[in-house]
Design an enzyme around this catalytic site. Structure first.
Site: not given
Ligand code: AMP
Length: 113
Positions: A4, A99
């Site tokens: 995860c 999140h």
């Molecule tokens: P969701 O699409 O609602 O599941 O949101 C997932 C979020 O995680 C997206 O806005 C991505 O830009 C963010 N995300 C993915 N990988 C990372 C990371 N390594 N660090 C910070 N944010 C991330």
């Protein structure tokens, strides 16, 4: 939870721009910000999405809401902010660890979809 992404970020195995941490929660800046302030707030305990949030202990649920308030104050979002949690395929959830997106720092549109 093995494999995860957000569990690995919480554990420090993958770097992040941390903005907040307490016993139950962790928050960091989204890597692809969609507003001047775009923070992801997660429970340290793994659940897949907000549809499973009721399975978290009450103290964790409370800590998440308290963290929103603390983060908004620390980020000086006194003009307001938006909290979004995508749940499942139709909402384009891409990381299966609950999140809350905390978005602010600009005037947002009335549309949420
Ligand atoms: P969701 O699409 O609602 O599941 O949101 C997932 C979020 O995680 C997206 O806005 C991505 O830009 C963010 N995300 C993915 N990988 C990372 C990371 N390594 N660090 C910070 N944010 C991330």
């Amino acid at each position: 939870m093995e494999n995860c992404l957000f569990c690995k970020i919480i554990q420090g195995d993958i770097p992040s721009a941390k903005v907040y941490e307490d016993e139950y929660c962790f928050a960091f800046r989204d890597i692809n910000p969609q507003a001047p302030t775009h923070i992801l707030l997660v429970p340290k305990m793994h659940v897949a999405n907000i549809g499973e949030a009721c399975t978290l202990p009450a103290k964790v649920q409370t800590a998440l809401f308290a963290a929103i308030e603390k983060i908004a104050a620390a980020e000086k979002l006194e003009n307001g902010f938006r909290v979004v949690s995508n749940c499942g395929k139709d909402a384009c959830q891409s990381v299966n660890h609950l999140h809350l997106h905390i978005l602010g720092g600009k005037q947002m549109s009335e549309s949420m979809s």
